[in-house]
Design a protein around this motif. Sequence first.
Motif, PDB file in Angstrom:
ATOM      1  N   GLY A  96      51.524  50.797  49.876  1.00  0.00           N
ATOM      2  CA  GLY A  96      51.641  49.355  49.863  1.00  0.00           C
ATOM      3  C   GLY A  96      51.581  48.837  48.451  1.00  0.00           C
ATOM      4  O   GLY A  96      50.534  48.503  47.942  1.00  0.00           O
ATOM      5  N   ARG A  97      52.702  48.782  47.787  1.00  0.00           N
ATOM      6  CA  ARG A  97      52.763  48.384  46.383  1.00  0.00           C
ATOM      7  C   ARG A  97      52.221  46.982  46.232  1.00  0.00           C
ATOM      8  O   ARG A  97      52.536  46.089  47.019  1.00  0.00           O
ATOM      9  CB  ARG A  97      54.225  48.467  45.917  1.00  0.00           C
ATOM     10  CG  ARG A  97      54.502  47.932  44.546  1.00  0.00           C
ATOM     11  CD  ARG A  97      54.094  48.892  43.459  1.00  0.00           C
ATOM     12  NE  ARG A  97      54.242  48.270  42.145  1.00  0.00           N
ATOM     13  CZ  ARG A  97      55.325  48.372  41.390  1.00  0.00           C
ATOM     14  NH1 ARG A  97      56.350  49.073  41.812  1.00  0.00           N
ATOM     15  NH2 ARG A  97      55.370  47.766  40.238  1.00  0.00           N
ATOM     16  N   LEU A  98      51.397  46.773  45.208  1.00  0.00           N
ATOM     17  CA  LEU A  98      50.787  45.473  44.949  1.00  0.00           C
ATOM     18  C   LEU A  98      51.373  44.851  43.697  1.00  0.00           C
ATOM     19  O   LEU A  98      51.557  45.521  42.686  1.00  0.00           O
ATOM     20  CB  LEU A  98      49.275  45.632  44.776  1.00  0.00           C
ATOM     21  CG  LEU A  98      48.511  46.190  45.978  1.00  0.00           C
ATOM     22  CD1 LEU A  98      47.038  46.339  45.630  1.00  0.00           C
ATOM     23  CD2 LEU A  98      48.671  45.291  47.183  1.00  0.00           C
ATOM     24  N   TYR A  99      51.644  43.538  43.789  1.00  0.00           N
ATOM     25  CA  TYR A  99      52.161  42.776  42.652  1.00  0.00           C
ATOM     26  C   TYR A  99      51.143  41.684  42.331  1.00  0.00           C
ATOM     27  O   TYR A  99      50.798  40.875  43.191  1.00  0.00           O
ATOM     28  CB  TYR A  99      53.522  42.175  42.986  1.00  0.00           C
ATOM     29  CG  TYR A  99      54.564  43.226  43.274  1.00  0.00           C
ATOM     30  CD1 TYR A  99      54.715  43.757  44.551  1.00  0.00           C
ATOM     31  CD2 TYR A  99      55.392  43.705  42.258  1.00  0.00           C
ATOM     32  CE1 TYR A  99      55.657  44.733  44.812  1.00  0.00           C
ATOM     33  CE2 TYR A  99      56.339  44.686  42.515  1.00  0.00           C
ATOM     34  CZ  TYR A  99      56.463  45.197  43.794  1.00  0.00           C
ATOM     35  OH  TYR A  99      57.403  46.177  44.051  1.00  0.00           O
ATOM     36  N   PHE A 100      50.699  41.671  41.075  1.00  0.00           N
ATOM     37  CA  PHE A 100      49.640  40.759  40.653  1.00  0.00           C
ATOM     38  C   PHE A 100      50.207  39.593  39.860  1.00  0.00           C
ATOM     39  O   PHE A 100      51.082  39.778  39.000  1.00  0.00           O
ATOM     40  CB  PHE A 100      48.638  41.498  39.763  1.00  0.00           C
ATOM     41  CG  PHE A 100      47.772  42.482  40.483  1.00  0.00           C
ATOM     42  CD1 PHE A 100      48.251  43.743  40.807  1.00  0.00           C
ATOM     43  CD2 PHE A 100      46.476  42.150  40.834  1.00  0.00           C
ATOM     44  CE1 PHE A 100      47.457  44.659  41.470  1.00  0.00           C
ATOM     45  CE2 PHE A 100      45.661  43.060  41.489  1.00  0.00           C
ATOM     46  CZ  PHE A 100      46.153  44.315  41.807  1.00  0.00           C
ATOM     47  N   GLY A 101      49.676  38.402  40.122  1.00  0.00           N
ATOM     48  CA  GLY A 101      49.926  37.281  39.240  1.00  0.00           C
ATOM     49  C   GLY A 101      48.968  37.336  38.057  1.00  0.00           C
ATOM     50  O   GLY A 101      48.034  38.139  38.034  1.00  0.00           O
ATOM     51  N   ARG A 102      49.205  36.469  37.074  1.00  0.00           N
ATOM     52  CA  ARG A 102      48.360  36.455  35.876  1.00  0.00           C
ATOM     53  C   ARG A 102      47.097  35.624  36.075  1.00  0.00           C
ATOM     54  O   ARG A 102      46.219  35.613  35.221  1.00  0.00           O
ATOM     55  CB  ARG A 102      49.145  35.934  34.678  1.00  0.00           C
ATOM     56  CG  ARG A 102      50.278  36.851  34.282  1.00  0.00           C
ATOM     57  CD  ARG A 102      50.960  36.395  33.006  1.00  0.00           C
ATOM     58  NE  ARG A 102      51.962  37.363  32.597  1.00  0.00           N
ATOM     59  CZ  ARG A 102      52.639  37.307  31.460  1.00  0.00           C
ATOM     60  NH1 ARG A 102      52.404  36.326  30.604  1.00  0.00           N
ATOM     61  NH2 ARG A 102      53.525  38.222  31.166  1.00  0.00           N
ATOM     62  N   GLY A 103      47.030  34.933  37.184  1.00  0.00           N
ATOM     63  CA  GLY A 103      45.829  34.179  37.483  1.00  0.00           C
ATOM     64  C   GLY A 103      45.858  32.748  36.972  1.00  0.00           C
ATOM     65  O   GLY A 103      46.611  32.419  36.042  1.00  0.00           O
ATOM     66  N   THR A 104      45.069  31.905  37.606  1.00  0.00           N
ATOM     67  CA  THR A 104      44.795  30.543  37.135  1.00  0.00           C
ATOM     68  C   THR A 104      43.335  30.482  36.743  1.00  0.00           C
ATOM     69  O   THR A 104      42.463  30.804  37.547  1.00  0.00           O
ATOM     70  CB  THR A 104      45.077  29.499  38.229  1.00  0.00           C
ATOM     71  OG1 THR A 104      46.476  29.442  38.494  1.00  0.00           O
ATOM     72  CG2 THR A 104      44.578  28.122  37.806  1.00  0.00           C
ATOM     73  N   GLN A 105      43.090  30.099  35.491  1.00  0.00           N
ATOM     74  CA  GLN A 105      41.717  29.982  35.002  1.00  0.00           C
ATOM     75  C   GLN A 105      41.195  28.591  35.337  1.00  0.00           C
ATOM     76  O   GLN A 105      41.647  27.606  34.768  1.00  0.00           O
ATOM     77  CB  GLN A 105      41.661  30.233  33.498  1.00  0.00           C
ATOM     78  CG  GLN A 105      40.250  30.200  32.927  1.00  0.00           C
ATOM     79  CD  GLN A 105      39.371  31.305  33.472  1.00  0.00           C
ATOM     80  OE1 GLN A 105      39.748  32.469  33.506  1.00  0.00           O
ATOM     81  NE2 GLN A 105      38.171  30.929  33.927  1.00  0.00           N
ATOM     82  N   LEU A 106      40.262  28.518  36.262  1.00  0.00           N
ATOM     83  CA  LEU A 106      39.676  27.237  36.673  1.00  0.00           C
ATOM     84  C   LEU A 106      38.331  27.038  36.004  1.00  0.00           C
ATOM     85  O   LEU A 106      37.476  27.925  36.027  1.00  0.00           O
ATOM     86  CB  LEU A 106      39.507  27.207  38.194  1.00  0.00           C
ATOM     87  CG  LEU A 106      38.792  25.976  38.757  1.00  0.00           C
ATOM     88  CD1 LEU A 106      39.624  24.724  38.517  1.00  0.00           C
ATOM     89  CD2 LEU A 106      38.494  26.145  40.241  1.00  0.00           C
ATOM     90  N   THR A 107      38.160  25.880  35.409  1.00  0.00           N
ATOM     91  CA  THR A 107      36.877  25.496  34.824  1.00  0.00           C
ATOM     92  C   THR A 107      36.405  24.232  35.512  1.00  0.00           C
ATOM     93  O   THR A 107      37.145  23.237  35.567  1.00  0.00           O
ATOM     94  CB  THR A 107      36.997  25.248  33.319  1.00  0.00           C
ATOM     95  OG1 THR A 107      37.512  26.425  32.689  1.00  0.00           O
ATOM     96  CG2 THR A 107      35.634  24.910  32.720  1.00  0.00           C
ATOM     97  N   VAL A 108      35.191  24.272  36.036  1.00  0.00           N
ATOM     98  CA  VAL A 108      34.593  23.104  36.680  1.00  0.00           C
ATOM     99  C   VAL A 108      33.497  22.570  35.768  1.00  0.00           C
ATOM    100  O   VAL A 108      32.551  23.285  35.426  1.00  0.00           O
ATOM    101  CB  VAL A 108      34.009  23.465  38.055  1.00  0.00           C
ATOM    102  CG1 VAL A 108      33.417  22.219  38.710  1.00  0.00           C
ATOM    103  CG2 VAL A 108      35.086  24.069  38.948  1.00  0.00           C
TER     104      VAL A 108
END
Lengths: 113, 114
Positions: B100-112
């Motif tokens: 099951g090949r996985l493809y990753f996004g680069r992410g969203t950096q959330l700061t609260v």
Amino acid sequence: EADIYQTPRYLVIGTGKKITLECSQTMGHDKMYWYQQDPGMELHLIHYSYGVNSTEKGDLSSESTVSRIRTEHFPLTLESARPSHTSQYLCASSEPRGDEKLFFGSGTQLSVL
Amino acid sequence: KNQVEQSPQSLIILEGKNCTLQCNYTVSPFSNLRWYKQDTGRGPVSLTIMTFSENTKSNGRYTATLDADTKQSSLHITASQLSDSASYICVVSDRGSTLGRLYFGRGTQLTVWP
């Protein structure tokens, strides 16, 4: 909380040194993985294993090697560290049922001077 | 080319506010989509999984949606808390292999912020 452990958490080492990053899991998972992660970038798969005595190279070309002699242990070795190896290394495992949920360790931050 | 794109790259919100993170993918065939939360200095932790037939799934204050037709997913965070500060990563799986090949996004950096 996942039962997967990586040591060391941080490692600063000089160029040319041999290093081994340790990864152990107590969940009995057959599948294990090593990922490389740089700031702001996606995770890249560098090695994976289906089980004991099984190792495969991932998508990202890597000068590292891995071994899987025991189910719970999946160490990664760099024979000669270079500054280009500076990165975060994440170990993970997954359950056999196939939905590919990954359980990650806390990572090793490697800095090669 | 199979890709996962996340937006925004970073986001700052005040404590108590809601926010929505986006994930667009071109992965085919599609098996499932996961959202992970990665705290600074830690490994990612799975928040929720979406399969082809699911439109919405909630996990506490986190609600994920999936539109398989447009290949878009969102992660909505309600009444944000300081502990929500983290990187949120979208991961898409195909059925191309037993692994099951996985493809990753680069992410969203959330700061609260308080």
